[in-house]
Design a protein around this motif. Structure first.
Motif, PDB file in Angstrom:
ATOM      1  N   MET A   1     -29.202  29.357  34.238  1.00  0.00           N
ATOM      2  CA  MET A   1     -29.405  28.388  33.191  1.00  0.00           C
ATOM      3  C   MET A   1     -29.432  29.092  31.837  1.00  0.00           C
ATOM      4  SD  MET A   1     -32.033  25.280  33.748  1.00  0.00           S
ATOM      5  CE  MET A   1     -31.407  24.430  35.165  1.00  0.00           C
ATOM      6  N   PRO A   2     -28.960  28.448  30.769  1.00  0.00           N
ATOM      7  CA  PRO A   2     -28.944  29.098  29.461  1.00  0.00           C
ATOM      8  C   PRO A   2     -30.339  29.281  28.902  1.00  0.00           C
ATOM      9  CG  PRO A   2     -28.201  26.836  29.292  1.00  0.00           C
ATOM     10  CD  PRO A   2     -28.390  27.121  30.753  1.00  0.00           C
ATOM     11  N   ASN A   3     -30.466  30.221  27.978  1.00  0.00           N
ATOM     12  CA  ASN A   3     -31.719  30.422  27.265  1.00  0.00           C
ATOM     13  C   ASN A   3     -31.953  29.266  26.309  1.00  0.00           C
ATOM     14  OD1 ASN A   3     -32.207  32.913  28.409  1.00  0.00           O
ATOM     15  ND2 ASN A   3     -31.034  33.980  26.851  1.00  0.00           N
ATOM     16  N   ALA A   4     -33.232  29.042  25.963  1.00  0.00           N
ATOM     17  CA  ALA A   4     -33.550  27.997  24.991  1.00  0.00           C
ATOM     18  C   ALA A   4     -33.023  28.377  23.615  1.00  0.00           C
ATOM     19  CB  ALA A   4     -35.056  27.770  24.929  1.00  0.00           C
ATOM     20  N   ILE A   5     -32.946  29.676  23.350  1.00  0.00           N
ATOM     21  CA  ILE A   5     -32.455  30.133  22.056  1.00  0.00           C
ATOM     22  C   ILE A   5     -31.053  30.683  22.253  1.00  0.00           C
ATOM     23  CG2 ILE A   5     -32.816  31.709  20.135  1.00  0.00           C
ATOM     24  CD1 ILE A   5     -35.791  31.664  20.807  1.00  0.00           C
ATOM     25  N   GLY A   6     -30.077  30.012  21.681  1.00  0.00           N
ATOM     26  CA  GLY A   6     -28.699  30.467  21.777  1.00  0.00           C
ATOM     27  C   GLY A   6     -28.400  31.500  20.710  1.00  0.00           C
ATOM     28  N   ASP A   7     -27.278  32.119  20.810  1.00  0.00           N
ATOM     29  CA  ASP A   7     -26.831  33.074  19.809  1.00  0.00           C
ATOM     30  C   ASP A   7     -25.816  32.368  18.924  1.00  0.00           C
ATOM     31  OD1 ASP A   7     -25.723  35.050  18.271  1.00  0.00           O
ATOM     32  OD2 ASP A   7     -25.229  36.372  19.936  1.00  0.00           O
ATOM     33  N   PRO A   8     -26.186  31.979  17.688  1.00  0.00           N
ATOM     34  CA  PRO A   8     -25.281  31.191  16.852  1.00  0.00           C
ATOM     35  C   PRO A   8     -23.981  31.910  16.528  1.00  0.00           C
ATOM     36  CG  PRO A   8     -27.213  31.849  15.604  1.00  0.00           C
ATOM     37  CD  PRO A   8     -27.446  32.247  17.030  1.00  0.00           C
ATOM     38  N   GLN A   9     -23.970  33.243  16.614  1.00  0.00           N
ATOM     39  CA  GLN A   9     -22.735  33.966  16.318  1.00  0.00           C
ATOM     40  C   GLN A   9     -21.728  33.839  17.447  1.00  0.00           C
ATOM     41  OE1 GLN A   9     -24.068  37.892  15.264  1.00  0.00           O
ATOM     42  NE2 GLN A   9     -24.307  37.305  13.132  1.00  0.00           N
ATOM     43  N   THR A  10     -22.203  33.638  18.691  1.00  0.00           N
ATOM     44  CA  THR A  10     -21.272  33.534  19.808  1.00  0.00           C
ATOM     45  C   THR A  10     -21.083  32.101  20.281  1.00  0.00           C
ATOM     46  OG1 THR A  10     -23.025  33.980  21.411  1.00  0.00           O
ATOM     47  CG2 THR A  10     -21.736  35.864  20.634  1.00  0.00           C
ATOM     48  N   THR A  11     -22.122  31.274  20.138  1.00  0.00           N
ATOM     49  CA  THR A  11     -22.017  29.897  20.620  1.00  0.00           C
ATOM     50  C   THR A  11     -21.736  28.909  19.493  1.00  0.00           C
ATOM     51  OG1 THR A  11     -24.375  29.426  20.355  1.00  0.00           O
ATOM     52  CG2 THR A  11     -23.673  30.338  22.483  1.00  0.00           C
ATOM     53  N   GLY A  12     -21.984  29.304  18.243  1.00  0.00           N
ATOM     54  CA  GLY A  12     -21.853  28.379  17.130  1.00  0.00           C
ATOM     55  C   GLY A  12     -22.997  27.385  17.075  1.00  0.00           C
ATOM     56  N   SER A  13     -24.042  27.604  17.881  1.00  0.00           N
ATOM     57  CA  SER A  13     -25.139  26.673  17.984  1.00  0.00           C
ATOM     58  C   SER A  13     -26.446  27.429  18.152  1.00  0.00           C
ATOM     59  CB  SER A  13     -24.920  25.757  19.196  1.00  0.00           C
ATOM     60  OG  SER A  13     -26.023  24.927  19.400  1.00  0.00           O
ATOM     61  N   LEU A  14     -27.506  26.922  17.546  1.00  0.00           N
ATOM     62  CA  LEU A  14     -28.825  27.513  17.752  1.00  0.00           C
ATOM     63  C   LEU A  14     -29.336  27.205  19.150  1.00  0.00           C
ATOM     64  CD1 LEU A  14     -30.475  26.617  14.346  1.00  0.00           C
ATOM     65  CD2 LEU A  14     -29.735  28.869  15.122  1.00  0.00           C
ATOM     66  N   LEU A  15     -29.084  25.993  19.613  1.00  0.00           N
ATOM     67  CA  LEU A  15     -29.463  25.609  20.964  1.00  0.00           C
ATOM     68  C   LEU A  15     -28.269  25.859  21.866  1.00  0.00           C
ATOM     69  CD1 LEU A  15     -31.191  22.204  20.214  1.00  0.00           C
ATOM     70  CD2 LEU A  15     -32.297  24.366  20.685  1.00  0.00           C
ATOM     71  N   THR A  49     -35.194  25.106  10.285  1.00  0.00           N
ATOM     72  CA  THR A  49     -35.073  26.340   9.523  1.00  0.00           C
ATOM     73  C   THR A  49     -35.497  27.442  10.475  1.00  0.00           C
ATOM     74  OG1 THR A  49     -35.596  25.261   7.445  1.00  0.00           O
ATOM     75  CG2 THR A  49     -35.904  27.631   7.531  1.00  0.00           C
ATOM     76  N   VAL A  50     -34.624  28.421  10.678  1.00  0.00           N
ATOM     77  CA  VAL A  50     -34.903  29.494  11.631  1.00  0.00           C
ATOM     78  C   VAL A  50     -35.121  30.794  10.881  1.00  0.00           C
ATOM     79  CG1 VAL A  50     -34.030  30.754  13.627  1.00  0.00           C
ATOM     80  CG2 VAL A  50     -33.503  28.323  13.369  1.00  0.00           C
ATOM     81  N   ASP A  51     -36.252  31.448  11.171  1.00  0.00           N
ATOM     82  CA  ASP A  51     -36.584  32.738  10.586  1.00  0.00           C
ATOM     83  C   ASP A  51     -36.996  33.649  11.744  1.00  0.00           C
ATOM     84  OD1 ASP A  51     -37.296  34.862   8.983  1.00  0.00           O
ATOM     85  OD2 ASP A  51     -39.149  33.948   8.267  1.00  0.00           O
ATOM     86  N   GLY A  52     -36.057  34.436  12.224  1.00  0.00           N
ATOM     87  CA  GLY A  52     -36.338  35.279  13.386  1.00  0.00           C
ATOM     88  C   GLY A  52     -36.576  34.403  14.603  1.00  0.00           C
ATOM     89  N   GLU A  53     -37.745  34.552  15.221  1.00  0.00           N
ATOM     90  CA  GLU A  53     -38.083  33.752  16.395  1.00  0.00           C
ATOM     91  C   GLU A  53     -38.810  32.454  16.037  1.00  0.00           C
ATOM     92  OE1 GLU A  53     -40.057  35.956  19.429  1.00  0.00           O
ATOM     93  OE2 GLU A  53     -38.568  37.545  19.408  1.00  0.00           O
TER      94      GLU A  53
END
Length: 91
Positions: A1-15, A49-53
């Protein structure tokens, strides 16, 4: 299952959305069911608004202080995020 926090640089999405097409139906508090779309996820992410974690909700809140997201009916933001990242919420 995917992580709750996506990688916006690879998925284009925070989720990181589920790898299902289409996404499952989300049941609202009033018993109504609604399909989640990519547009819903994008609209949700625009309210963060995302600042680190730390993810800060920048839109409306409930009278109890939880983030509120209008999804054809109001839902608390953390439940929408969980559903998108992990799938149906256990009862």
């Amino acid at each position: 299952m995917p992580n709750a926090i996506g990688d916006p640089q690879t998925t284009g999405s925070l989720l990181a959305p589920l790898c299902l097409s289409p996404l499952p139906v989300l049941r609202l508090g009033n018993g109504e069911e609604r399909q989640v779309t990519a547009a819903d996820i994008a609209r949700f992410e625009a309210k963060l608004t995302v600042d680190g974690e730390c993810w800060a909700w920048t839109a409306g809140i409930t009278k109890y202080g939880y983030g509120a997201f209008d999804f054809g009916g109001r839902i608390v933001a953390h439940r929408f995020a969980y559903f998108v990242a992990r799938g149906p919420i256990p009862d």
